[in-house]
Design an enzyme around this catalytic site. Structure first.
Site, mmCIF file in Angstrom:
data_model
loop_
_atom_site.group_PDB
_atom_site.id
_atom_site.type_symbol
_atom_site.label_atom_id
_atom_site.label_comp_id
_atom_site.label_asym_id
_atom_site.label_seq_id
_atom_site.Cartn_x
_atom_site.Cartn_y
_atom_site.Cartn_z
ATOM 1 C CG ASP A 562 -18.813 -40.150 7.803
ATOM 2 O OD1 ASP A 562 -19.957 -40.497 7.462
ATOM 3 O OD2 ASP A 562 -17.897 -40.967 8.006
ATOM 4 C CB THR A 564 -19.926 -44.567 11.077
ATOM 5 O OG1 THR A 564 -21.335 -44.757 10.948
ATOM 6 C CG2 THR A 564 -19.315 -45.759 11.774
ATOM 7 N NE ARG A 750 -32.049 -48.703 13.768
ATOM 8 C CZ ARG A 750 -31.103 -49.175 12.952
ATOM 9 N NH1 ARG A 750 -29.848 -48.801 13.112
ATOM 10 N NH2 ARG A 750 -31.413 -49.994 11.970
ATOM 11 C CG ASP A 816 -25.665 -46.029 9.887
ATOM 12 O OD1 ASP A 816 -26.484 -46.894 9.516
ATOM 13 O OD2 ASP A 816 -25.015 -46.112 10.941
ATOM 14 C CG ASP A 949 -14.022 -41.844 9.659
ATOM 15 O OD1 ASP A 949 -14.967 -41.706 8.859
ATOM 16 O OD2 ASP A 949 -13.983 -42.729 10.520
ATOM 17 N N GLY A 950 -13.332 -41.488 6.117
ATOM 18 C CA GLY A 950 -13.240 -42.615 5.205
ATOM 19 C C GLY A 950 -12.901 -42.202 3.798
ATOM 20 C CB ALA A 951 -11.524 -44.135 0.970
ATOM 21 C CG ASN A 952 -17.239 -42.983 2.699
ATOM 22 O OD1 ASN A 952 -16.303 -42.882 3.469
ATOM 23 N ND2 ASN A 952 -18.491 -42.849 3.090
#
Length: 1314
Positions: A562, A564, A750, A816, A949-952
């Protein structure tokens, strides 16, 4: 004529059709007539089957009948299954009962382990599914798993949840509600007499499947989407809510709105654990040893098994409790529900429990927020939602009401297509906005396990099995040992019968040979290395809830990251700005908050063009918007709830510079001028009249604002530079725009462009609200560039370089956007400067336009000039056609968005594996797409790791071979590994420990296999003279040698460096089989030599307690020897026994030292002091008792005294045995076979890609083929790679049209027929 088999997705009917004539299927499938719909051929799943030569028709009658009986559910989905119906057969059940009694329950265990046999052994096929009592399910994936479920029946007034019926049964409405669900759990045969409507269903993996009589198949009711409601119809037909009676009726089908994670009882888990085949075998062994009075080792095995079972139960129970606690949090709450009862007011609202909700209910979202208990479409008001549970991005998102008119209102509602208007289960509604006293309302569209959160939890509860080659090979190897044991079993019986051995002895000896060949201690021995690795991982901050996955980590050759919070810090940082004035760029500036820029259009655009909002007094929104706004130093003020309620529909959000932003007073400026400027600054405010939110498709957002005191309005725009420039007047764009943009993007920045436009004064507030954004976002004035940087974590680049050097491929999977992902990939070294990025931009079919992929070449984030590029069409059917053109790209990476990923997987299945080989960046990926990507990579034989690091990331973390969570929240429940250190430095540590544990497992398995074979050889040789090893000899070997060696040889720590060489993945491979077989033959040779040689000694005679070959007359010693008179019938004490005991004991130690390898995956064995101490101690002990006999020890071990000369001979035999074993393992295997054979299947090349790997492999093959013999033995040119991704890589090397040319288009193969 060529035929194919077609399966209709509506009725699953199988038909044989001529492929040249299939256009529409109304003529060949009656389901089109039945439903009154026009079904195109795209709803057919067609598998090509050529008609057998000489046959009449494509399918015979029996084939049609067989296919007709099979139902396919979840067709086209990852959980697709085939269904067969069965009815219980009394005579089969009686036979099974008799067989169970005769086999002591073993038959019942076998049917438990094999559900297919269990059903077919006790039931017979039913004529139709509706007559079945038991259903047999089989997954259609590569695992082909079998499941047994019970078909049940329930009563309901209607056949579906959305049927226009009024629930009523005799006994009143109150009793009717109870009666509806009264029979849900009744078996089918008990309810056949009940009316009015009987609905068949079964439950599997937290999902209910209902029988549809029209479709003649099972279906799943998910929610409002099942009836294909439009957005406008949700407003008109579903906005008033459901009556209590209709809600109760729908709950019959949808059940309670609860994601229930049932924590099994310890007893249930215990029964399931102990019924494991290995524990059953251990129980059998313990019983057998107990009958032979072999208590000590039996007790040891029992103790180890208890410890293993308790540890496993604790781990499993802990995982269930953690998942239950995560799901149970806020899952059952009180909600306000709108009731659509006849005669009630539209605002009739009552309190209810969230478990009572069903699709179609209308709930009120409170102003202070709520954690959503269901998926719901917002129909009134606005919500600020934190969706970190789903997306992993802790960025509040604004949700607006579902469109009720226009083109969007006429579209069918879909949670995927209408995410902006949908509140998802588990997400946190932080704040709501309502106007003129109206409530914020939402229509429930999905409940329970059908919600996004429910599907996530379901994937955690019921993951696909992880296929690991080591365990499959271990099972095959054990079957080989069982075969060897069978030979010994037969030999023992035949030999014992011929020598008239008692029946009891024959039974115990023949069964004992099985427990010798298949060691019961093998599971505990294999677990030891994993336990030690788990302990070492804990010391470096990595916690493991699935220890078996540690071995799999050693085989990882691809890791998905992942972005972010994993590779980068959260959000972007402002690097600087570069304004454009009068058609040219000014010098870059670092501080947009400078007082001289306060009234500039550039800063005004930064302060207004965003979607920020205030939550509890704190600014919240997209991190990029936050950074941009905070850099200006301005202040944002929103209307209060009281102010909002007085206006219809909105009170503008106002931004203004801070009071302290004033030029400093100096001698050059008069006091009057300073005071005038101060008044001006305090009155400088900008109101945001309308927002056009950011659209990923348009790559821009804009706002309409009005400055305080001015009559006209202004429009501000920000977005991707190329998009913004295309909307600006050419004279306002600097000539150096392209070069300036390229210079920033080459450095990985960016870049965002800004633009401005003065709107006509005649545009009023009301007209602005109704204008299309396209009329505003045109004829703009270019303002300049904002340069942002996404800072990498300090450890990221170094870790990725370590993985690259180790030939481990890295992939970025992020929610992202694409440009940010590419920029980060270049910064961290995932994509090197000399490598191109090819964006696969796929679009789905629309009207008559087929699905297509536009291949866009990006070099350092800048599109290449396409002046000379021509549009080319590539048809997938002509991949073998060679086209002359420019040199082929060798260093490239594919990148795609989640939308393109979905189109490619659905419409371009032939390209999926090819793209999987080189795709490095996956942007805007939804949680289920991340899981799907992991499965695709596994489908081409990658061993995949996932770090997030996320639930997704939960689904992908669970599905990957090895999931590593950097969060201790939701993701840690699904992930086998959780790191307390929130950076990716844990990944190489985990892989190193995994490799060490894997090599340890190989060493232990090989050692245990040789241990069983060595002991098997000794016992078989002794059986030939009706002898055996003594009980204490067995005990000494099993406890003092084997268990001590096994538990100490596993202590070698991991090697300190992650090397490029990959460890072996298979026990069934040339080098490992060579190692085991050569050591086996070596041990056999030296045991047979010793066994026969001792018989040829001049002093040899049949040993008796009264005489021995040592000519010792000591009465004490003789007395000691005579003690064995009570066991003389076992014939333990003899010269053959003693010789084989000594030789075999040294063989155990020799193979242990030889197999305990160190570098490059483990630390050298000499650093493992417990192992070295154990080996040295055992060597000293064995040499002492052999060269200098101790009567007490000889008596205890039941060994006899032999002449000193023979003892020296045994020493020579032992040393020669060790030398030969060492030579075969170290020189032949490690020097020759390891390099030659393993080089054929290295997982990745130095560039981390499979194509580089194939090239490297071919070169190494050519080198090894210099020797004709080695070429014939190992380096055959016709050898194809074993792993699928290397096979695909070889195919692509021969494909001149790959990669696709710049600016080319690829269409679906069916486009010709469209």
């Amino acid at each position: 004529m060529e035929y194919c088999t077609a399966h209709c997705q509506y009725c699953t009917r199988a038909l044989s059709v001529d492929t040249s004539q299939v256009t529409e299927v109304e003529d060949i499938c009656e389901c089109a007539v039945k439903f009154g719909i026009r079904i195109s051929s795209s709803i057919w799943v067609i598998s090509d089957i050529k008609e057998p030569e000489g046959s009449f028709g494509p399918l015979n009658a029996s084939d049609r009948m067989e296919r007709k009986d099979v139902k396919i559910i979840n067709q086209g989905l990852e959980d697709e299954m085939e269904v067969w119906g069965y009815r219980r057969c009394p005579w089969k059940m009686v036979l099974v009962g008799v067989g169970t009694v005769c086999t002591g329950g073993l038959l019942l265990l076998l049917l438990y382990w094999l559900p297919e046999w269990g059903v077919k052994g006790t039931c017979s096929r039913s004529a139709t599914i509706t007559e079945a009592q038991i259903l047999l399910l089989r997954s259609t994936d590569e695992f082909r798993r079998w499941f047994r479920v019970k078909l049940r029946v329930m009563l309901a007034p209607g056949e579906g949840p959305f049927d226009p019926v009024t629930p009523h049964v005799p006994g009143g409405d109150g009793q009717g509600t109870q009666a509806l669900g009264a029979f849900q759990d009744e078996p089918q045969e008990k309810c056949v007499h009940l009316q009015p409507a009987q609905i068949l269903y079964f439950s599997h993996h937290s999902t209910k499947y209902y029988w549809n009589e029209l479709l003649q198949n099972f279906e799943v009711f998910k929610g409002l989407e099942d009836i294909r409601v439009t957005c406008s119809s949700i407003h008109t037909d579903h906005s008033s809510g459901l009556s209590r009676m209709l809600q109760d009726y729908r709950r019959v089908f949808f059940d309670e709105n609860e994601i229930a994670v049932r924590v099994p009882s310890v007893f249930k888990l215990l029964i399931k654990e102990v019924l494991n085949p290995f524990y059953i075998f251990q129980l059998f062994s313990v019983i057998l040893w107990t009958t032979e009075q072999y208590y000590y080792y039996a007790a040891t095995i029992v103790l180890m098994s208890i410890v293993s079972i308790v540890t496993s139960l604790y781990t499993i129970k802990k995982q269930y409790v953690m998942l239950h606690d995560m799901v149970a949090t806020h899952s059952v709450i009180r909600v306000s529900v709108c009731r659509g009862n006849k005669g009630s007011s539209p605002s009739d609202v009552e309190e209810a429990m969230s478990t009572e909700l069903v699709p179609g209910d209308v709930i009120v979202i409170p102003a202070n927020g709520i954690i959503m208990p269901c998926d719901a479409a917002l129909i009134q008001g606005t919500c600020i939602v934190n969706e970190s549970m789903l997306t992993g991005e802790s960025v509040p998102v604004t949700k607006t009401s579902l469109p009720s008119s226009g083109e969007e209102g006429a579209a069918c509602y879909s949670t995927e297509e209408h995410k902006r208007y949908t509140l998802f289960c588990g997400t946190h509604v932080i704040q709501t906005r309502f106007y003129t006293g109206e409530l914020v309302k939402a229509v429930v569209v999905r409940t329970g396990f059908s919600t996004e959160k429910g599907q996530l939890v379901r994937s955690i509860l019921h993951p696909k099995p992880t296929d690991f080659k080591l365990y499959r090979d271990a099972s095959r190897f054990l079957l080989c040992l069982v075969g060897v044991a069978g030979i010994g079993f037969v030999y023992t019986i035949v030999h014992s019968v011929l020598n008239e051995v008692p029946v009891k002895t024959i039974v115990t000896k023949s069964l004992d040979i099985i427990t010798i060949t298949v060691p019961p201690a093998l599971p505990a021995a294999m677990t030891a290395g994993i336990v030690y690795a788990q302990r070492r991982l804990k010391n470096v901050g990595i916690f493991c809830i699935s220890p078996q996955r540690i071995n799999i980590c050693g085989q990882l050759n691809l890791v998905c990251f992942d972005k972010t919070g994993t590779l980068t810090e959260d959000g972007l940082d402002l690097w600087g700005i570069q304004r454009a004035e009068k058609g040219s760029f000014s010098a870059p500036e670092g501080d947009p908050g400078d007082e001289t820029l306060v009234k500039s259009s550039f800063v005004s655009c930064m302060a207004t063009c965003h979607s920020l909002t205030k939550i509890e007094g704190e600014l919240s929104g997209d991190p990029l918007d936050l950074k941009m706004f905070n850099a200006t130093g301005w202040i944002l003020e929103e209307a209060t709830e009281e102010e909002t309620a007085l206006h219809n529909p909105i009170m503008p959000t106002v931004v203004r510079p801070p009071k302290q932003v004033l030029p400093e007073v100096n001698q050059e400026v008069s006091l009057a001028e300073n005071m005038e400027l101060s008044e001006l600054m305090l009155s400088y405010e900008i109101g945001i009249v309308r927002q056009f939110p950011f659209s990923s498709a348009l790559q821009r957002m804009s706002v309409v604002v009005r400055k305080l005191g001015e009559k006209h309005m202004d429009a501000y725009l920000k977005g991707a530079p190329e998009v913004v420039v295309s909307l600006c007047r050419p004279e306002t764009v600097p000539e150096s725009f392209t070069e300036t943009l390229e210079s920033y993007t080459r450095q990985g920045f960016r870049v965002i462009a800004l633009a401005h436009r003065h709107l006509e004064a005649k545009l009023s507030w009301h007209k602005i609200q109704n204008l299309n954004r396209d009329l505003i976002e045109t004829n703009m004035e270019f303002l300049g560039l904002i340069i942002m940087q996404n800072k990498l974590k300090d450890e990221t680049a170094g870790v990725l370089e370590d993985l690259r050097r180790a030939n481990i491929r890295t992939v970025m999977v992020t929610g992202d956007n694409m440009l940010t992902a590419i920029s980060v990939a270049r910064d961290c070294g995932m994509i090197t400067p000399n490598e191109r990025v090819i964006i696969a931009d796929a679009t789905p079919p629309k009207d008559v336009q087929p699905a297509r992929i536009n291949w866009q070449y990006i070099e350092n984030n800048v599109p290449k000039k396409q002046d000379s590029a021509e549009s080319v069409e590539i048809d997938l059917e002509d991949v073998s056609h060679v086209v002359c053109g420019p040199p082929r790209e060798k260093h490239y990476h594919f990148a795609m968005t989640g939308k393109s990923f979905a189109v490619i997987t659905e419409h371009f299945p032939d390209l999926v594996q090819k793209l999987a080989l080189r795709s490095t960046i996956f942007a805007r990926m939804a949680p289920d797409q991340k899981t799907q990507l992991v499965e695709i990579l596994q489908g081409v034989d990658y061993t995949v790791g996932m770090c997030g690091d996320g639930a997704n990331d939960c689904g992908a973390l669970k599905r990957a071979h090895s999931g590593i969570s950097l969060s201790e929240l939701e993701a840690s429940v699904a992930s086998p590994f959780t790191s307390s250190i929130s950076n990716i430095s844990c990944v190489p540590n985990l892989i190193r420990e995994g490799r060490a544990a894997l090599i340890t497992s190989f060493c232990v398995f090989k050692f245990m296999a040789l241990y069983s074979i060595i002991q098997y050889l000794s016992v078989t040789l002794l059986y030939s003279i009706l002898s055996n090893l003594g009980d204490f000899q067995f005990l000494f070997i099993d406890l003092a040698i084997i268990l001590v060696i096994v538990f100490t040889m596993s202590l070698n720590p991991a090697w300190k460096v992650l090397v490029a060489q990959a460890p072996p993945s298979s026990l069934i491979s040339g080098p490992l089989l060579f190692s085991v077989l050569t050591q086996m033959l070596t041990c056999l040779t030296f045991q047979v030599v010793a066994f026969l040689w001792v018989k040829n000694q001049s002093w040899y005679e049949k040993w008796t307690p009264q005489s021995d070959a040592c000519n010792i007359s000591s009465s004490s010693f003789t007395h000691g020897l005579n003690v064995t008179s009570n066991v003389s019938h076992k014939n333990i004490r003899n010269y053959e026994n003693t010789t084989l005991f000594y030789v075999s004991s040294f063989q155990y130690l020799a193979v242990a030292i030889i197999f305990s390898k160190g570098k490059p995956f483990r630390q050298p064995s000499y650093k493992n002091w417990p192992f070295m101490l154990s080996c040295v101690t055992l060597y000293i002990f064995l040499f002492v008792i052999m060269l200098y006999p101790v009567p007490a020890i000889d008596n205890f071990l039941e060994i006899v005294c032999v002449p000193h000369e023979w003892r020296i001979t045994v020493v020579i035999i032992v040393l020669m045995n060790a030398a030969v074993s060492f030579l075969l393992e170290t020189f032949i295997l490690d020097t020759i076979l390891w390099r030659l054979v393993f080089s054929q299947d290295r997982p990745a090349g130095s560039d981390g890609m499979a194509i580089g790997s194939v090239t490297h492999t071919n070169e190494s093959t050519i080198e090894c083929c210099n020797s004709p013999f080695l070429s014939w033995l190992f380096c055959s040119k016709w050898r194809t790679p074993r792993v699928r991704y290397m096979q695909v890589a070889q195919e692509l090397l021969k494909d001149p049209d790959w990669p696709p040319k710049p600016a080319s288009l690829t269409y679906t193969t069916s486009s010709r027929h469209t």
